[in-house]
Write an enzyme that holds these catalytic residues in place. Structure first.
Site, PDB file in Angstrom:
ATOM      1  CB  CYS A  30       4.844 -24.289 -20.621  1.00 41.46           C
ATOM      2  SG  CYS A  30       6.512 -23.692 -20.898  1.00 41.46           S
ATOM      3  CB  CYS A  33       5.061 -21.213 -22.413  1.00 36.17           C
ATOM      4  SG  CYS A  33       5.889 -22.705 -22.975  1.00 36.17           S
TER       5      CYS A  33
END
Length: 132
Positions: A30, A33
């Site tokens: 991600c 993230c």
């Protein structure tokens, strides 16, 4: 303080400790993230009295399901075991700073009092329904 990793064994005991707990739900794949991760780590260094933790979602599917995580990154903020915030998406540093300050400023005595009042009112309603 460094960021700690949580799994199904450490989640409950960590959540049960007094104080503020921030949990970042993330995955290696991600990109948002990874970007939020550096902000999160910087705050962990700035606030050593707060527990900053991460759950890597691919390794903890049971926790993801139980906690209802559907979008990454997600941030959960707890204080004394009470969920204060469940935020989807990365936060810029100033917003994360504000979240931390609001969590610190919360009067937990008042929270516990309001919860006790609510539970008592629910109990009275249940008794009233069963007594009718």
């Amino acid at each position: 303080m460094s960021v700690v990793s949580l799994d199904s064994k450490s989640f409950g005991p960590t959540l049960g400790r007094p104080g503020i707990l921030l949990i970042e739900w993330w995955a290696k794949w991600c990109s948002p993230c990874r970007a939020f991760g550096s902000v999160f780590e910087g705050m962990a260094e700035r606030y050593p009295d707060i527990t900053f933790a991460r759950v890597e979602v691919n390794g903890q599917p049971e926790l993801v399901e139980v906690m209802g995580v559907q979008v990454l990154p997600s941030l959960m903020v707890f204080r004394d075991g009470f969920l204060l915030l469940n935020h989807v998406g990365a936060l810029p540093e100033p917003m994360l700073e504000d979240v931390i300050q609001q969590a610190r400023a919360l009067d937990m005595g008042e929270v516990r009092h309001k919860l006790a009042e609510y539970q008592a009112s629910k109990a009275r309603v249940r008794v009233g329904l069963h007594g009718a």
